[in-house]
Design an enzyme around this catalytic site. Sequence first.
Site, PDB file in Angstrom:
ATOM      1  N   THR A 470      43.392  43.973  45.679  1.00  0.00           N
ATOM      2  CA  THR A 470      43.458  42.864  44.738  1.00  0.00           C
ATOM      3  C   THR A 470      43.651  41.511  45.415  1.00  0.00           C
ATOM      4  OG1 THR A 470      45.739  43.566  44.537  1.00  0.00           O
ATOM      5  CG2 THR A 470      44.281  44.168  42.754  1.00  0.00           C
ATOM      6  N   ASN A 633      44.413  31.841  43.751  1.00  0.00           N
ATOM      7  CA  ASN A 633      43.313  31.837  44.716  1.00  0.00           C
ATOM      8  C   ASN A 633      42.005  32.136  43.980  1.00  0.00           C
ATOM      9  OD1 ASN A 633      41.439  32.355  46.710  1.00  0.00           O
ATOM     10  ND2 ASN A 633      42.780  33.694  47.901  1.00  0.00           N
ATOM     11  N   PRO A 634      41.220  31.112  43.679  1.00  0.00           N
ATOM     12  CA  PRO A 634      40.010  31.315  42.865  1.00  0.00           C
ATOM     13  C   PRO A 634      39.043  32.342  43.459  1.00  0.00           C
ATOM     14  CG  PRO A 634      40.438  28.978  43.198  1.00  0.00           C
ATOM     15  CD  PRO A 634      41.417  29.712  44.061  1.00  0.00           C
ATOM     16  N   GLY A 704      48.328  37.103  36.156  1.00  0.00           N
ATOM     17  CA  GLY A 704      47.808  38.364  36.700  1.00  0.00           C
ATOM     18  C   GLY A 704      46.393  38.629  36.205  1.00  0.00           C
ATOM     19  N   GLU A 707      43.440  43.396  35.617  1.00  0.00           N
ATOM     20  CA  GLU A 707      42.966  44.249  34.529  1.00  0.00           C
ATOM     21  C   GLU A 707      42.148  43.537  33.463  1.00  0.00           C
ATOM     22  OE1 GLU A 707      47.063  45.932  34.704  1.00  0.00           O
ATOM     23  OE2 GLU A 707      45.994  47.811  34.423  1.00  0.00           O
TER      24      GLU A 707
END
Length: 748
Positions: A470, A633-634, A704, A707
Amino acid sequence: MAQVEIGMPQRRVEGELKVTGQARYAAEYPVEGLLYGFVINATIAKGRIAKIDTTAALAVPGVIEVFTHENRPNLAWFDRSYKDDGDSPGSPLRPLYDDKILYDAQPIALLVAETFEIARYAVGLVDIEYEREDFNTDFVSALPDRFFPKKKRAFYTPFKDRGDAPNAYKDLPVQVSNDYHMVSEHHNPMELNATTVVWEGDGKITVYDKNQGSQNVQKYLASVFGLSKDKVRVLNPFVGGAFGSGLRPEYQVYMATLAATTLKHSVRVTLTRQQMFSHVHRPEAVQTVSLASDETGRMNAMMVEATTSTSRYENFMETVVNWGGTAYACENAKFDYNIAALDIHTPGDMRAPGAATGMNIFEMAMDELAYAANVDPLELRIKNYSEQDAMNNTPYTSKALMSAYKEGAARFGWEKRSQAPRSMKDGTELVGWGMATGMWEAMMAVATVRARIGANGQLEVASATSDIGTGTYTIMTQIAAETLGLPMDRVTAKLGDSDLPLSPIEGGSWTAATVGAAVQLACRALGEKLFKAASKVPGNPFGDAKFDQIEFIDGQARVRGKATGISLQDLLHASGEPWLEAEETAKPSMITNMTKSRHTHSAVFVEVKVDEELGVVRVTRVVNAVAGGRIINPLTARSQILGGVVMGMGMALHEDTLMDHRLGRIMNHSLAEYHVPAHADVFDIDVIFVDEPDPEVSPLGVKGLGEIGIVGVAAAISNAIFHATGKRVRSFPITIDKILSIDTTDAL
Ligand code: MOS
């Protein structure tokens, strides 16, 4: 020196290690004199082992031992000793505990040999006889046996009814009520489940294991094998994808540890791709959604009922029916959730557990309502938009979903859509445009980070958390670099080691909010220690300045506004210490207002092209506009959404765990027959992060992203297929046969 900031795109700090093969996965650690275990799985769905004869296998040169329930050492007796941080209510599987078979492919023995090849050959010589019992693996026929869950699981959010939905429904002019079916899916990350246990000679074991929480596995092994925690060190510094498959300790780690501690030897156990179908999976689900509105599409009644599969020995539950009732204003709402027990392995978490099931299905029903009311699907969502959490009547810390609708629609070109099915074409292909809303929870847990600066000026931030692909290494580095004004390469992130400071399993998309906050706290605390050391520098460079007047920039600490400062290395030197460190814990209670609801949202727009003669569907364009709070962080954030969209394409069109219910066995247990999207299936995916400042959701304002990217994708694809073809397929995956068949409305 360019100042690193949160919000800047940063490339993966471990990328070079990965592409050059230096990042080792659990089965790749070189160990001298390693033995190899191969797991034997049961070939009946229920019953007991009547006989297990290992004589012929043991006669093969190179075979060391076969562990079964008959010769295993004494291990923990009680259920509770086998519990873990990702478990479900019930009795966890205890491998080799007794002769009972609870499901097909249950691990029942481990053969250990000098090489993997000998082990794999010799397992075929183990002679096993079973006593069979009746079983049922067929979800649909188990539905009458469904029962209400009696215990609550940590991630299971109870729902609240409101108004009188059944009566309100009857009186409304626009009604849709349908059954939807979602098949079971199996986890197929690139890295297979594997464990290398290194026998350290003094009763200690070092366990390289594929998982999402080294401390969870450490606790489990210590408990099951009766070891003190200082004898068990678990490492997972690199994980080749997990998506929920590594939240619970998997049976290979049990098997490898059993063999290593008994034989007093290093042992490796790797599961095969086939064996990846013998454990955790997304449960099967049926859902009935009834929605009713006035003539304009304003909803006034919803009834959502779902049943998902579980095993006989554990009650796996997820949040399935809540989503639509939380997202949309609707005065009357009724919910019901059941689980139905089967003779299968317990299902578990798989990317956006519950939402990927429940929200996708709800959003298909919303599309049906849009057509019944003859309202544009996007307009329908906007018409029923709820600024607050409609389930709990609580405000959100932030909800920029309206911006996501607008920006996503604009990027996609939604206003050029014509509402009627079969009205858009590209040559001989039918074109369909569909959309859906996505939702996930924005959670935070408790984690500790240690920040340490050494004589070489290198800053290390460390926590036992995992990076399952991730980007955790990268954002830990980035947050630390910003906080103490260092370039990325002066910061090292350490994780994936049970020896490091406390961290939860990496799941639920909570790691950026949790570990990220702890990195910032620990670095600030370390900054304060460095600040204090300035008093020992001749002619204290900070004078009378207080700590809050100090800024960390260009590798230096300086009084804000001053042109010059002092390097962190010089401050450390002044302290007289070989290093300075600080350890801090981030917890949800740090957030100001826990009474508010916290969710991530998205608006997914999809274009499909359908060749009706061949039944082939291509997802030619996806725009996923995400309201995910502050983006650290794009670059890695975008990757998370891209991956989620591709996995959503798998759910919509490909993935389907197929069982032969006469055998109770999964039949398509290979990537040749269990289809996941390949490169050729993936076309344009556009990711938008809308501006969503949120100082309340977590200390960094982060929500986040692991998901949210999958939620709504399968619904949007299904809705686009309806728009293209006029066929409403209410069961995933939407395969060629369903496109070709005339009657596709039967959900089961
Ligand atoms: Mo995720 S399903 O919480 O790894």
